[in-house]
Design an enzyme around this catalytic site. Structure first.
Site, PDB file in Angstrom:
ATOM      1  NE  ARG A 268     -32.103  22.726  25.274  1.00  0.00           N
ATOM      2  CZ  ARG A 268     -31.923  22.850  26.507  1.00  0.00           C
ATOM      3  NH1 ARG A 268     -30.666  22.702  26.875  1.00  0.00           N
ATOM      4  NH2 ARG A 268     -32.714  23.538  27.183  1.00  0.00           N
TER       5      ARG A 268
ATOM      6  CE  LYS B 258     -37.940  21.795  45.997  1.00  0.00           C
ATOM      7  NZ  LYS B 258     -36.648  21.910  45.276  1.00  0.00           N
TER       8      LYS B 258
ATOM      9  N   GLY C 124     -37.956  21.306  29.865  1.00  0.00           N
ATOM     10  CA  GLY C 124     -37.766  20.361  31.083  1.00  0.00           C
ATOM     11  C   GLY C 124     -38.249  18.882  31.234  1.00  0.00           C
TER      12      GLY C 124
ATOM     13  N   GLY D 169     -36.229  26.412  31.692  1.00  0.00           N
ATOM     14  CA  GLY D 169     -36.229  27.753  32.387  1.00  0.00           C
ATOM     15  C   GLY D 169     -36.884  28.804  31.747  1.00  0.00           C
TER      16      GLY D 169
END
Ligand SMILES: Nc1ncnc2c1ncn2[C@@H]1O[C@H](COP(=O)(O)OP(=O)(O)O)[C@@H](O)[C@H]1O
Ligand SMILES: O=C(OP(=O)(O)O)[C@H](O)COP(=O)(O)O
Length: 394
Positions: free
Chosen positions: A36, A197, A351, A374
């Protein structure tokens, strides 16, 4: 992108408050992955070359409005100094008189890094007073923190209302790549959605069903879909309350002519551990006390074929428990297929998918790896990112 960028303004001699996402992994006070930081270099170097006084701001971790010693940005400043080949001054606060004094000492082309902005409770509350205090430090605001663009915080959103506000190069690239994929994709366009999920991926599946030609499902969330088809899934991950939703997604795919790909086989284990007993079974033959932890070899082949025939692929979420070597093969096969796909534009949502391509040393084979997990997920859900919305229109 219809927002102004650093190219559209004159920054010579100006104090530029540049929000970056230096939320990097650290161990024992050392940055363990500087991806990053490197991703923000083009903007920082451009501002330096243009003669700006570059004031960098970032969060690190989730200190919840208090000073947490291990979350100071000193190690980040050190790594950045190495990468820039120039000393970066680091302040122990993120606003106030001491910071103003340090900024007053800056020459054109100098770089200063403020302390972790999340040490102040006003940051995450988007407190207008804190936004003003940040704005008082500078003449211009640049947002290059794509990874935090889905947060409406004082340093990502509030401050933009007080200063001329433009995007940096990383922000511009992320928005353009993801934006083009969603608005004008090369076809066939394939999305691969995995991870743990269903709950976390509802928005993105819903939005992508209107856009893609192929939707590939994998990971833990696939078992709720398998269950929705009426098969037993043993001890595999199941979200009982999402079975109906899974059915409706499959119906919607049919109505829209989207090819919906599900695992046809699975690697099942008798325990959630790397050295569990494991075997490959057809998807409708999962034994009652075993759990699916990876996609099987037939599924890997099937998904590889779809990937190789696509012109654009977006991938978010691993195909199995890739952190354990025993269940990493499915995720690796997908990463390898993306690496092998010639003439296919490959986009990795941040992620775990980004972590996976790094782990398999295939990162340099991908066309774009998002720096935001996100943030890219929310973008793919079709949501507006507050950190982008707040910037000045072209
Ligand atoms: N079959 C599975 N059973 C249990 N967990 C799984 C399975 N497949 C993947 N996972 C887990 O899902 C996690 C990633 O899920 P998620 O956070 O939703 O993905 P991402 O960060 O890419 O959005 C990983 O830690 C992985 O181990
Ligand atoms: O690491 C980040 O998120 P990500 O892991 O979803 O990419 C960003 O820096 C945002 O951090 P946050 O989720 O604490 O707001």
């Amino acid at each position: 992108m219809n927002k102004k960028t650093v190219r559209d303004i004159d920054v010579k001699g100006k104090r530029v408050f540049c929000r970056v996402d230096f939320n990097v992994p650290m161990q024992n006070g050392v940055v363990t992955d500087d991806t990053r930081i490197r991703a923000a270099l083009p903007t920082i170097q451009y501002l330096m070359e243009q003669g700006a006084k570059v004031i960098l701001a970032s969060h690190l971790g989730r200190p919840k409005g208090k000073v947490v010693e291990e979350m100071r940005l000193n190690a980040v400043a050190e790594r950045l100094s190495e990468l820039l080949g120039k000393r970066v001054v680091k302040t122990d606060e993120a606003y106030g008189d001491a910071v103003k004094a340090a900024i007053a000492q800056m020459n054109e082309g100098d770089v200063l890094l403020l302390e972790n902005v999340r040490f102040y409770p006003g940051e995450e509350k988007n407190d207008p007073e804190l936004a003003k205090a940040f704005a008082e430090l500078a003449d211009v605001y640049v947002n290059d923190a794509f990874g935090a663009a889905h947060r409406a915080h004082a340093s990502t959103e509030g401050i933009a209302h007080h200063l001329p506000a433009v995007a940096g190069f990383l922000m511009e690239k992320e928005i353009e790549v993801l934006g083009k994929a969603l608005s004008n994709p090369d076809r066939p366009f394939t999305a691969i959605i995995g991870g743990a999920k269903v709950k976390d991926k509802i928005g993105v599946i819903e939005n992508l069903l209107d856009k893609v030609d192929n939707l590939i499902i994998g990971g833990g969330l696939a078992y709720t879909f398998v269950k929705a088809l009426g098969h037993e899934i043993g001890k595999s991950l199941l979200e009982e309350d999402k079975i109906e939703l899974a059915k409706s997604f499959m119906e919607k795919a049919k109505e829209k002519g989207v090819n919906f790909y599900m695992p046809v086989d699975a690697v099942v284990a008798d325990d959630f551990s790397n050295d569990a007993n494991k075997k490959v079974v057809n998807i409708d033959e999962i034994p009652s006390d075993w759990e699916g932890l990876d996609i099987g070899p037939k599924t890997r082949e099937l998904y590889r074929d779809v990937i190789l025939k696509s012109k654009l692929v977006i991938w978010n979420g691993p195909m199995g428990v890739f952190e354990m070597d025993a269940f990493a093969e499915g995720t690796k096969a997908v990463a390898q297929a993306l690496a092998d796909a010639e003439g296919t534009y490959t986009v990795i949502g941040g992620g775990d998918s980004a972590a996976a391509v790094e782990k398999f040393e295939l990162a340099d084979k991908m066309d774009h790896i998002s720096t935001g997990g996100g943030a890219s997920l929310e973008f793919m859900e079709g949501k507006q990112l507050p950190g982008v919305v707040a910037l000045n229109d072209k």
